[in-house]
Design a protein around this motif. Structure first.
Motif, PDB file in Angstrom:
ATOM      1  N   ARG A 197      36.522  48.871  35.666  1.00 57.00           N
ATOM      2  CA  ARG A 197      35.184  48.301  35.833  1.00 57.00           C
ATOM      3  C   ARG A 197      34.336  49.148  36.768  1.00 57.00           C
ATOM      4  O   ARG A 197      33.130  49.278  36.579  1.00 57.00           O
ATOM      5  CB  ARG A 197      35.287  46.867  36.363  1.00 57.00           C
ATOM      6  CG  ARG A 197      35.656  45.851  35.296  1.00 57.00           C
ATOM      7  CD  ARG A 197      35.558  44.439  35.835  1.00 57.00           C
ATOM      8  NE  ARG A 197      36.788  44.014  36.475  1.00 57.00           N
ATOM      9  CZ  ARG A 197      36.850  43.155  37.465  1.00 57.00           C
ATOM     10  NH1 ARG A 197      35.748  42.635  37.969  1.00 57.00           N
ATOM     11  NH2 ARG A 197      38.001  42.800  37.982  1.00 57.00           N
ATOM     12  N   TYR A 220      37.189  30.157  37.544  1.00 58.35           N
ATOM     13  CA  TYR A 220      36.349  30.887  38.503  1.00 58.35           C
ATOM     14  C   TYR A 220      35.657  29.903  39.443  1.00 58.35           C
ATOM     15  O   TYR A 220      35.622  30.099  40.664  1.00 58.35           O
ATOM     16  CB  TYR A 220      35.318  31.710  37.728  1.00 58.35           C
ATOM     17  CG  TYR A 220      34.409  32.578  38.572  1.00 58.35           C
ATOM     18  CD1 TYR A 220      34.654  33.929  38.720  1.00 58.35           C
ATOM     19  CD2 TYR A 220      33.295  32.046  39.203  1.00 58.35           C
ATOM     20  CE1 TYR A 220      33.826  34.736  39.493  1.00 58.35           C
ATOM     21  CE2 TYR A 220      32.450  32.829  39.977  1.00 58.35           C
ATOM     22  CZ  TYR A 220      32.726  34.182  40.101  1.00 58.35           C
ATOM     23  OH  TYR A 220      31.897  34.971  40.868  1.00 58.35           O
ATOM     24  N   PRO A 237      31.965  43.679  40.628  1.00 57.83           N
ATOM     25  CA  PRO A 237      31.659  42.349  40.068  1.00 57.83           C
ATOM     26  C   PRO A 237      32.427  42.063  38.790  1.00 57.83           C
ATOM     27  O   PRO A 237      32.861  42.978  38.083  1.00 57.83           O
ATOM     28  CB  PRO A 237      30.154  42.437  39.792  1.00 57.83           C
ATOM     29  CG  PRO A 237      29.893  43.891  39.578  1.00 57.83           C
ATOM     30  CD  PRO A 237      30.847  44.627  40.476  1.00 57.83           C
ATOM     31  N   ASP A 238      32.588  40.775  38.519  1.00 59.07           N
ATOM     32  CA  ASP A 238      33.183  40.315  37.271  1.00 59.07           C
ATOM     33  C   ASP A 238      32.078  40.264  36.220  1.00 59.07           C
ATOM     34  O   ASP A 238      31.125  39.487  36.364  1.00 59.07           O
ATOM     35  CB  ASP A 238      33.787  38.933  37.475  1.00 59.07           C
ATOM     36  CG  ASP A 238      34.465  38.396  36.219  1.00 59.07           C
ATOM     37  OD1 ASP A 238      34.273  38.972  35.136  1.00 59.07           O
ATOM     38  OD2 ASP A 238      35.191  37.390  36.333  1.00 59.07           O
ATOM     39  N   HIS A 242      34.160  28.424  32.492  1.00 61.14           N
ATOM     40  CA  HIS A 242      34.399  29.152  33.746  1.00 61.14           C
ATOM     41  C   HIS A 242      35.050  28.268  34.822  1.00 61.14           C
ATOM     42  O   HIS A 242      34.879  28.528  36.008  1.00 61.14           O
ATOM     43  CB  HIS A 242      33.064  29.685  34.286  1.00 61.14           C
ATOM     44  CG  HIS A 242      32.415  30.716  33.411  1.00 61.14           C
ATOM     45  ND1 HIS A 242      32.935  31.965  33.207  1.00 61.14           N
ATOM     46  CD2 HIS A 242      31.278  30.654  32.671  1.00 61.14           C
ATOM     47  CE1 HIS A 242      32.150  32.654  32.398  1.00 61.14           C
ATOM     48  NE2 HIS A 242      31.141  31.881  32.052  1.00 61.14           N
ATOM     49  N   GLY A 256      29.687  38.415  43.717  1.00 64.58           N
ATOM     50  CA  GLY A 256      30.829  38.220  44.581  1.00 64.58           C
ATOM     51  C   GLY A 256      30.441  38.335  46.053  1.00 64.58           C
ATOM     52  O   GLY A 256      29.353  38.780  46.402  1.00 64.58           O
ATOM     53  N   GLU A 259      43.320  46.850  38.743  1.00 61.95           N
ATOM     54  CA  GLU A 259      42.639  46.317  37.557  1.00 61.95           C
ATOM     55  C   GLU A 259      41.121  46.416  37.666  1.00 61.95           C
ATOM     56  O   GLU A 259      40.410  46.261  36.668  1.00 61.95           O
ATOM     57  CB  GLU A 259      43.055  44.866  37.300  1.00 61.95           C
ATOM     58  CG  GLU A 259      42.793  43.910  38.441  1.00 61.95           C
ATOM     59  CD  GLU A 259      43.990  43.746  39.374  1.00 61.95           C
ATOM     60  OE1 GLU A 259      44.064  42.675  40.018  1.00 61.95           O
ATOM     61  OE2 GLU A 259      44.827  44.677  39.458  1.00 61.95           O
ATOM     62  N   GLU A 260      40.604  46.681  38.875  1.00 59.50           N
ATOM     63  CA  GLU A 260      39.164  46.836  39.051  1.00 59.50           C
ATOM     64  C   GLU A 260      38.682  48.261  38.779  1.00 59.50           C
ATOM     65  O   GLU A 260      37.477  48.476  38.628  1.00 59.50           O
ATOM     66  CB  GLU A 260      38.763  46.440  40.483  1.00 59.50           C
ATOM     67  CG  GLU A 260      38.959  44.980  40.792  1.00 59.50           C
ATOM     68  CD  GLU A 260      38.667  44.643  42.250  1.00 59.50           C
ATOM     69  OE1 GLU A 260      38.486  43.452  42.548  1.00 59.50           O
ATOM     70  OE2 GLU A 260      38.602  45.574  43.083  1.00 59.50           O
TER      71      GLU A 260
END
Length: 414
Positions: free
Chosen positions: A117, A320, A257-258, A317, A265, A113-114
């Protein structure tokens, strides 16, 4: 920003002590003084710093990375100044004998899933004019044999340096009068006259224009000046470990990074001292200089809790934040996060190291200010958001603040 008139210290009838009065002796305040001396020789600059020396907070408590600018939105101040500032910082370090190295870094995707990005970062880097090399899983080992990932990008312009040493060199080269141990407690700004401040020691310093580079306290200084910034500083503590087996890491290794959160991170950074720093996480600090869990300042904590944006941010958030707090309280959980990048690491490999606190500006609706924020009011220039990559970008940021301050001087009829 709204202007509120507040009279505290009289300016009228007194000679000015300086032309530009800079509040804050971190790397941004000192680069501003340095830039003014080069743009307008003869301009009298005084820097007030509450600590006994420069760079005691954000500047001296970060991971020492000269950022490339790959993460930042194309066209933003962060993108423009980080790309330009990275090259200038390397040149400055070489010229002034500050220890540094251009090491490059890897940004590693460890889950499928990264990957989108990661590819988006490749495009963003290219839009920002940064050379980026894409790597497959097998190619990662060429740079970092112990790092595991599905894919990565190599950014060659990232480096490391000693930012506290840079700040000391800026202070020496600026030609400014720098007063340490000078905590500002009151401000009297008169649009037709100038600005006077009183320090905790009772000294009064008068300038034609004030530049607020107070970092963790910048919103408080703005309010003392009589201005009402739209954002407030919400402090986040970033906790670091030192890697007991530094041979596991050759250079700099980052996760993807998100984009919903402004923190990069937990990452691995081999510093100029040869040690490998692991971190930081990001947890709410209970004081603006709350470098450990025991430091609580009720007034500062109360101000954070009274700001509606703090609650909106927490609501948005919380998931997180709960993960970050868990990693803060558990070294084993922190180690698990690191093992996503570095499978060989164990909890006992992580040795606690000094923490830092990030000054993050948050709007009333809970939105995190994601770019540098500089605002001007009568006789004042306020730097209201300058977290990472401000150290990397300090030279172009300093020139921009200097430009605004000197324009203010000219408009005031210096």
């Amino acid at each position: 920003m709204h202007y509120r008139n507040r009279e505290v210290v009289q300016v009228a009838g007194h000679a000015y002590d300086c032309d530009v009065l800079v509040v804050g002796g971190g790397i941004v305040g000192l680069s501003t003084a340095y830039a003014i001396s080069r743009a307008a020789p003869g301009t009298r600059v005084t820097v007030l710093e509450k600590e006994p020396g420069p760079a005691r907070h954000q500047t001296g408590r970060n991971s020492g990375v000269i950022h490339s600018g790959i993460y930042y939105r194309p066209g933003s101040l962060k993108a423009r100044y980080a790309v330009r500032g990275a090259a200038e910082m390397v040149k400055f370090c070489a010229e002034y004998g500050v220890e540094h190295a251009v090491t490059g870094k890897l940004i590693v995707a460890t889950a499928r899933e990264e990957l989108p990005r990661l590819h988006a970062l490749v495009q963003r880097g290219r839009e920002n004019g940064i050379a980026v090399r894409e790597l497959g899983a097998a190619q990662i080992a060429e740079f970092e044999p112990e790092v595991d990932g599905l894919a990565a990008i190599r950014v060659s312009t990232t480096g490391i340096c000693d930012f506290a040493a840079v700040a000391r060199r800026l202070a020496q080269a600026s030609g400014a009068e720098i007063r340490y141990g000078a905590r500002v407690v009151r401000v009297d700004r008169r649009p037709d006259l100038g600005v006077a401040v009183r320090t905790a020691a009772g000294d009064v310093v008068r300038g034609r224009i004030m530049v607020n580079c107070a970092g963790l306290h910048c919103d408080e200084i703005a309010r003392l000046t009589g201005d009402e910034p739209a954002a407030r500083i919400v402090p986040f503590r970033g906790e670091y470990y030192e890697l007991a087996r530094p041979e596991l890491v050759r250079g700099l290794v980052y996760p993807v990074p998100d984009p919903a959160f402004p923190f990069l991170g937990v990452h691995l950074t081999r510093g100029v001292d040869g040690g490998v720093h692991v971190g930081p996480n990001a947890v709410p600090a209970l004081a603006r200089e709350g470098y450990d869990r025991r430091t609580v300042r009720p007034r500062e904590l109360g101000a954070t809790l009274a700001w509606p944006g703090s609650w909106q941010l927490a609501r948005r958030h919380w998931r997180y934040g709960a993960g970050e707090l868990h990693r803060s309280l558990s070294r084993a959980a922190f180690a698990r996060a690191v093992r996503r990048l570095l499978p060989a690491v164990r909890a006992e490999d992580l040795v606690p190291a000094p923490a830092g606190v990030r000054a993050q500006a948050v709007l009333r609706d809970g939105t995190l200010v994601d770019d540098f924020l500089i605002e001007e009011t009568a006789r004042a220039v306020h730097v209201l958001n300058a977290p990472s990559p401000a150290a990397t970008a300090c030279l172009p940021i300093g020139r921009e603040i200097a430009r605004r301050a000197l324009a203010g001087l000219a408009a005031a009829g210096r």
